[in-house]
Design a protein around this motif. Structure first.
Motif, mmCIF file in Angstrom:
data_model
loop_
_atom_site.group_PDB
_atom_site.id
_atom_site.type_symbol
_atom_site.label_atom_id
_atom_site.label_comp_id
_atom_site.label_asym_id
_atom_site.label_seq_id
_atom_site.Cartn_x
_atom_site.Cartn_y
_atom_site.Cartn_z
ATOM 1 N N LEU A 168 0.743 -1.207 0.042
ATOM 2 C CA LEU A 168 -0.070 0.017 -0.187
ATOM 3 C C LEU A 168 0.877 1.309 -0.073
ATOM 4 O O LEU A 168 0.561 2.108 -0.737
ATOM 5 C CB LEU A 168 -0.899 -0.014 1.085
ATOM 6 N N SER A 169 2.007 1.284 0.900
ATOM 7 C CA SER A 169 2.891 2.285 0.844
ATOM 8 C C SER A 169 3.678 2.610 -0.336
ATOM 9 O O SER A 169 4.321 3.650 -0.673
ATOM 10 C CB SER A 169 3.886 2.082 1.820
ATOM 11 N N GLU A 170 3.703 1.956 -1.343
ATOM 12 C CA GLU A 170 4.442 1.972 -2.799
ATOM 13 C C GLU A 170 3.226 2.010 -3.870
ATOM 14 O O GLU A 170 3.995 2.340 -5.016
ATOM 15 C CB GLU A 170 5.360 0.596 -2.823
ATOM 16 N N GLN A 171 2.038 2.378 -3.495
ATOM 17 C CA GLN A 171 1.187 2.547 -4.525
ATOM 18 C C GLN A 171 0.854 4.133 -4.570
ATOM 19 O O GLN A 171 0.912 4.857 -3.755
ATOM 20 C CB GLN A 171 -0.046 2.052 -4.227
ATOM 21 N N MET A 172 0.789 4.592 -5.945
ATOM 22 C CA MET A 172 0.537 5.961 -6.191
ATOM 23 C C MET A 172 -0.808 6.509 -5.743
ATOM 24 O O MET A 172 -1.752 5.574 -5.966
ATOM 25 C CB MET A 172 0.813 6.375 -7.489
#
Length: 366
Positions: free
Chosen positions: A163-167
């Motif tokens: 989730l933290s690496e999703q735009m």
């Protein structure tokens, strides 16, 4: 051993991309295990497996000794010389002990061991393939998602997009094709695990490598990247070729090259600036699209004070300080921005009507 089993083993070699020697080693280990378990044998044995004709023979390995203490592991010199008169104490002798019904038992027992070895080997093949792609870009297909990850299929394995690496500006649906940056490949008890990102600055760099031939062949070098994914990014470029415009190369004819990157990142704004080893010039370029009057450098603290025209102050700082923040990340220098009038009041700057503003060696793509 049946030809059906041999055919199945060879098919595994072709389908899984596993070396034939790995399969043979797995079969031999399985046969040794089968022999010891089914015939209640504890001696040291070796299996001679011939994959060409599918035959197998089991040999008990014994030490030739003067005095036998354990007949399962040892054989006397006289007994050994009955087999071959050249044996001496200290030699190792092999005696064939292949049971008559061993082929049927071996086929049943080998299946599970071979399957396990093949699975382990397949995981190793996948790990070795993807560990070389770490910090690289790949195109994958969105499979599914839960509260923590989006699962992206990369061909032979599913990668995890946290989730933290999703735009934040993107919404992913099953079967969507997206480009991802591989951040980490690690071994686990369940096999290789691959983590990918859509927000990593490396994704932006790799996308430019795909779109700009001059970056791919090394004529133009990406020196640094600063990114706030989904909103705005800055990238600095340089070329040793004085006749080549690195910024123009990245923009491309009618902006086609950089526009392709913008489209992949769903409209993320990108500033392309010219890198310089002179912090005055580099910081001025990095604050694009703002004009800069002067850059004052403090080498000890690696800090700069940038003076801009009054009407350019908000542009230089950017919305919520974004432009200045990205410029600082891009250059590695602290940046304090002051308006011309404030700088004059503090005695930090004296206007020179004949002094030109810094040339803007950059391009901004909306």
């Amino acid at each position: 051993m049946s030809t059906e089993l041999m055919d199945a083993l060879l098919k595994l070699v072709e389908e899984k991309g596993i070396g034939k020697e790995v399969i043979i080693e797995a079969v031999e280990a399985a046969l040794i295990s089968a022999y010891k378990r089914n015939y209640n044998q504890a001696q040291n044995v070796r299996v001679d497996f011939n994959p060409e004709i599918g035959s197998m023979r089991v040999f008990a390995r014994k030490d030739v000794v003067d005095n036998v203490f354990d007949p399962r592991l040892e054989i006397s010199v006289p007994q050994a010389r009955e087999i071959n008169p050249n044996y001496q104490s200290g030699d190792i002798i092999e005696i064939e002990v292949t049971p008559k019904e061993f082929g049927r038992i071996a086929a049943q027992t080998a299946k599970q061991v071979v399957t396990q070895r093949v699975r382990e080997a397949e995981r190793g093949v996948i790990y070795n393939e993807y560990i070389d792609r770490e910090e690289d870009i790949m195109t994958g297909t969105v499979q599914r998602q839960d509260s923590k990850f989006i699962y992206v299929h990369l061909g032979k394995i599913e990668a995890l997009l946290p989730l933290s690496e999703q735009m934040p500006s993107e919404h992913y649906k099953p079967h969507d094709r997206i480009k991802v940056f591989i951040t980490k490949v690690e071994k686990t008890t369940k096999g290789p695990q691959i983590y990918v990102s859509r927000t990593h600055p490396g994704l932006l760099k790799r996308l430019f490598e795909l779109e700009v031939p001059e970056i791919y062949d090394g004529t133009v070098e990406v020196k640094s990247v600063a990114r706030e994914a989904g909103d705005r990014s800055k990238i600095s470029v340089h070329s040793e070729n004085a006749d080549l415009d690195p910024v123009g190369s990245c923009v491309g004819p009618k902006g086609q090259r950089v526009q392709a990157v913008v489209n992949e990142l769903k409209g993320e704004k990108i500033d392309i600036v010219r890198w310089s080893n002179d912090p005055v010039e580099f910081v001025a370029n990095a604050l694009s699209p703002s004009q800069v009057l002067e850059v004052q450098v403090n080498e000890e603290e690696k800090a700069t004070t940038v003076i801009v025209p009054d009407h350019q102050l908000s542009l230089a700082i950017g919305k919520k300080g974004q432009n200045a923040r990205l410029a600082a990340k891009l250059t590695g220098w602290k940046i304090d921005i002051k308006s011309q009038s404030d700088a004059e009041k503090l005695g930090m700057y004296k206007a020179d009507e004949n002094a030109p503003l810094f040339d803007l060696l950059s391009d901004e793509i909306e």
